[in-house]
Design a protein around this motif. Structure first.
Motif, short mmCIF file in Angstrom:
data_model
loop_
_atom_site.label_atom_id
_atom_site.label_comp_id
_atom_site.label_asym_id
_atom_site.label_seq_id
_atom_site.Cartn_x
_atom_site.Cartn_y
_atom_site.Cartn_z
N ARG A 331 -7.83 74.91 3.87
CA ARG A 331 -8.74 75.15 2.73
C ARG A 331 -9.62 73.92 2.45
O ARG A 331 -10.82 74.03 2.25
CB ARG A 331 -7.89 75.49 1.49
N VAL A 332 -9.00 72.75 2.44
CA VAL A 332 -9.74 71.52 2.20
C VAL A 332 -10.75 71.27 3.32
O VAL A 332 -11.93 70.97 3.08
CB VAL A 332 -8.78 70.32 2.06
N TYR A 333 -10.30 71.41 4.57
CA TYR A 333 -11.17 71.12 5.70
C TYR A 333 -12.31 72.13 5.81
O TYR A 333 -13.39 71.81 6.30
CB TYR A 333 -10.36 71.06 7.00
N GLU A 334 -12.07 73.33 5.36
CA GLU A 334 -13.12 74.35 5.37
C GLU A 334 -14.29 73.91 4.50
O GLU A 334 -15.46 74.03 4.89
CB GLU A 334 -12.53 75.67 4.85
N GLU A 335 -13.99 73.38 3.32
CA GLU A 335 -15.04 72.90 2.42
C GLU A 335 -15.68 71.62 2.93
O GLU A 335 -16.90 71.42 2.80
CB GLU A 335 -14.48 72.69 1.01
N LEU A 336 -14.90 70.75 3.51
CA LEU A 336 -15.46 69.52 4.10
C LEU A 336 -16.46 69.86 5.20
O LEU A 336 -17.54 69.27 5.27
CB LEU A 336 -14.34 68.64 4.66
N LYS A 337 -16.10 70.81 6.03
CA LYS A 337 -16.99 71.21 7.13
C LYS A 337 -18.28 71.81 6.60
O LYS A 337 -19.37 71.50 7.10
CB LYS A 337 -16.27 72.21 8.04
N SER A 338 -18.18 72.66 5.57
CA SER A 338 -19.38 73.30 5.03
C SER A 338 -20.32 72.28 4.40
O SER A 338 -21.54 72.48 4.40
CB SER A 338 -19.00 74.38 4.01
N LEU A 339 -19.77 71.19 3.88
CA LEU A 339 -20.59 70.14 3.27
C LEU A 339 -20.93 69.02 4.26
O LEU A 339 -21.59 68.05 3.89
CB LEU A 339 -19.86 69.55 2.06
N LYS A 340 -20.47 69.16 5.49
CA LYS A 340 -20.72 68.17 6.55
C LYS A 340 -20.22 66.79 6.15
O LYS A 340 -20.91 65.78 6.29
CB LYS A 340 -22.21 68.13 6.91
N LEU A 341 -19.01 66.76 5.63
CA LEU A 341 -18.36 65.51 5.25
C LEU A 341 -17.31 65.16 6.29
O LEU A 341 -16.42 65.96 6.60
CB LEU A 341 -17.72 65.65 3.87
N ARG A 342 -17.41 63.95 6.85
CA ARG A 342 -16.49 63.51 7.91
C ARG A 342 -15.33 62.72 7.30
O ARG A 342 -15.54 61.83 6.49
CB ARG A 342 -17.23 62.64 8.92
N VAL A 343 -14.12 63.06 7.70
CA VAL A 343 -12.93 62.37 7.22
C VAL A 343 -12.72 61.10 8.05
O VAL A 343 -12.60 61.15 9.28
CB VAL A 343 -11.69 63.28 7.31
N ASN A 344 -12.65 59.96 7.38
CA ASN A 344 -12.41 58.68 8.06
C ASN A 344 -10.93 58.35 8.15
O ASN A 344 -10.52 57.55 8.98
CB ASN A 344 -13.15 57.56 7.34
N MET A 345 -10.14 58.96 7.24
CA MET A 345 -8.69 58.74 7.26
C MET A 345 -8.04 59.90 6.53
O MET A 345 -8.58 60.42 5.55
CB MET A 345 -8.36 57.41 6.59
N LEU A 346 -6.87 60.31 7.00
CA LEU A 346 -6.14 61.44 6.42
C LEU A 346 -4.67 61.06 6.26
O LEU A 346 -4.08 60.46 7.16
CB LEU A 346 -6.27 62.67 7.31
N GLN A 347 -4.10 61.41 5.11
CA GLN A 347 -2.66 61.22 4.92
C GLN A 347 -2.12 62.42 4.13
O GLN A 347 -2.69 62.79 3.10
CB GLN A 347 -2.37 59.92 4.18
N ILE A 348 -1.04 62.99 4.64
CA ILE A 348 -0.44 64.18 4.01
C ILE A 348 0.98 63.86 3.57
O ILE A 348 1.77 63.32 4.35
CB ILE A 348 -0.43 65.37 4.99
N SER A 349 1.28 64.17 2.31
CA SER A 349 2.65 64.03 1.80
C SER A 349 3.19 65.42 1.50
O SER A 349 2.54 66.43 1.79
CB SER A 349 2.66 63.16 0.54
N ALA A 350 4.35 65.50 0.91
CA ALA A 350 4.95 66.80 0.62
C ALA A 350 4.10 67.64 -0.33
O ALA A 350 4.03 68.86 -0.20
CB ALA A 350 6.35 66.61 0.04
N ILE A 351 3.41 66.96 -1.28
CA ILE A 351 2.71 67.73 -2.30
C ILE A 351 1.22 67.37 -2.42
O ILE A 351 0.55 67.84 -3.33
CB ILE A 351 3.38 67.56 -3.68
N SER A 352 0.70 66.53 -1.52
CA SER A 352 -0.71 66.16 -1.65
C SER A 352 -1.36 65.89 -0.30
O SER A 352 -0.69 65.57 0.69
CB SER A 352 -0.86 64.93 -2.55
N ILE A 353 -2.68 66.03 -0.30
CA ILE A 353 -3.52 65.69 0.85
C ILE A 353 -4.47 64.60 0.38
O ILE A 353 -5.19 64.77 -0.61
CB ILE A 353 -4.35 66.90 1.32
N SER A 354 -4.48 63.46 1.08
CA SER A 354 -5.39 62.37 0.73
C SER A 354 -6.36 62.14 1.87
O SER A 354 -5.95 62.06 3.04
CB SER A 354 -4.61 61.08 0.44
N LEU A 407 -3.91 52.90 -0.10
CA LEU A 407 -3.32 53.74 0.95
C LEU A 407 -3.22 52.90 2.20
O LEU A 407 -4.09 52.07 2.48
CB LEU A 407 -4.23 54.95 1.20
N GLU A 408 -2.16 53.10 2.96
CA GLU A 408 -2.07 52.44 4.27
C GLU A 408 -1.26 53.31 5.21
O GLU A 408 -0.43 54.12 4.78
CB GLU A 408 -1.44 51.04 4.14
#
Length: 425
Positions: A331-354, A407-408
């Motif tokens: 869902r998040v990546y779908e909106e990022l793609k539509s807005l042409k926003l490139r992710v420079n770093m990704l981190q996923i926890s149990a309850i969040s996407i950063s 974040l690291e």
């Protein structure tokens, strides 16, 4: 492999009249047939055009910015040409065309297409001045509109190359020209199937050089920079650095992926596939060897530092006590793609996407509005993303000192930290 060579000169190498004179000195003993010279916009012109677009988008007056930009180019020309030279009429026509385009309607919905219709004027200005200046000094060259060569899809601001059409254009429209005269053309710009201007991504002139070299089966590409070659750290941001004499294509590609600014990320692939060596040299010390990027078994394990500024950290937290699953990520990546926003770093926890992105304020607003019903969203702006390739423990400790860390993350060969300078340090 043909005898064709491609030179690319960035904005710093054509930023003022003295830089233009230096470019002339570099080319005086190097210019020859079967040569393509790719030119970026002069100095900070692209930034100035983006500021004009920002003002236009926000409904503010940009006339003084337009005038300053025009006077900047005319001032350089007055230092290089007699007042009666035709370059002034050509530039005036280009600025008039840009002015008419700026009168068109701009909205969030057509921003990317509008951006591409304006931003490429920087390269049109600079390549015109370079061509005229070389000819004025008895170095005869031809001017070529890159939009007639580089054909793309309609993904404005991040256009993808139509390699078949581009290769055909280079063979039919460019090859015959360079067999008789060197050619000056623009980096960064192309056009779609309807001949609408497109761009290849910020700093995309390196990529243009690689595209043309690949299509012409060139023997080499040389990128002229204000640094001695490819370094393990940006000398403007780090006190100590190391010059790589050579790099393998794969290692260079990894550095550009994480944001090393000396080469555009897409540059390496077409050159590596065609086995065309890439030289990165200094226009300040043109006789120095610089860095050679080619197919080599030599792989350096020296720590390399890549710093990206003006970064945005956004965290999407689920609100219904479930865990993050593939559906939410999609869902998040779908909106990022539509807005042409490139992710420079990704981190996923149990309850969040950063995610970490380059700052684009009005696109952030649209992203938040689209996802606010699905997540609890928090964000921090004006951050830095530092990536260290082949990190050493001592180097990792030093980059955390005097910084607030948001974040690291670390893998076997890469360490990344999102940070902001402590106000008290």
């Amino acid at each position: 492999m043909s005898k064709t060579i491609v030179y690319k000169f960035g904005g710093a190498s054509v930023k003022d009249a003295d830089a233009m004179k230096n470019l002339l000195d570099i080319l005086r003993n190097r210019l020859r047939k079967n040569m393509v010279i790719v030119v970026s916009a002069m100095g900070k012109t692209t930034n100035s055009l983006e500021e004009i677009l920002r003002l236009k988008m926000e409904g503010e007056d940009f006339s003084s910015n337009y005038t300053i930009l025009k006077e900047f180019h005319l001032s350089i020309c007055h230092q290089l040409f007699p007042d009666s030279h035709r370059v002034f009429a050509v530039l005036d026509n280009l600025f008039t065309s840009m002015s008419k385009q700026l009168n068109a309607e701009l909205s969030e919905d057509n921003y990317d297409e509008y951006y591409d219709s304006i931003i490429g004027f920087g390269e049109l200005f600079s390549s015109t001045i370079v061509m005229e200046y070389l000819c004025e000094n008895d170095l005869l060259v031809l001017w070529q509109d890159a939009r007639e060569l580089i054909k793309t899809n309609s993904d404005f601001r991040f256009a993808k190359i139509d390699w078949a059409k581009t290769r055909k254009n280079c063979q039919t429209k460019l090859k015959a020209k360079i067999e008789n005269f060197p050619v000056v053309t623009q980096g960064f710009i192309g056009s779609d199937s309807q001949s609408r201007p497109t761009t290849l991504g910020r700093e995309g002139s390196d990529f243009t050089a690689a595209i043309l070299a690949s299509c012409l089966k060139a023997s080499s590409v040389t990128i002229w920079k204000d640094v001695p070659g490819v370094l393990n750290a940006d000398p403007k941001k780090f006190s100590s650095y190391f010059l790589f004499e050579e790099l393998d294509y794969k290692q260079a590609a990894e550095m550009t992926y994480y944001g090393a600014s000396v080469i555009h990320p897409k540059t390496i692939m077409p050159l590596a596939n065609a086995r065309i060596p890439l030289f990165v040299k200094s226009f300040i010390s043109p006789e120095d060897p610089g860095t050679k990027i080619h197919s080599t078994s030599s792989n350096s394990s020296i720590s390399t530092y890549v710093l990206k500024e003006k970064q945005l950290l956004i965290s999407f937290r689920v609100t219904d006590f479930t865990f993050i699953e593939e559906e939410q990520i999609h869902r998040v990546y779908e909106e990022l793609k539509s807005l042409k926003l490139r992710v420079n770093m990704l981190q996923i926890s149990a309850i969040s996407i950063s995610i970490v992105l380059d700052e684009q304020p009005f696109k952030l607003d649209r992203l938040l509005n689209r996802l606010k019903n699905d997540f609890e969203i928090r964000y921090n702006s004006n951050l830095e993303l530092l990536t260290i390739l082949h990190p050493e423990k001592s180097g990792m400790d030093s980059v955390m000192k005097d910084y607030e860390v948001f974040l690291e993350q670390q893998t076997r060969n890469t360490f990344q930290v999102v940070r902001r300078k402590n106000m008290l340090s």
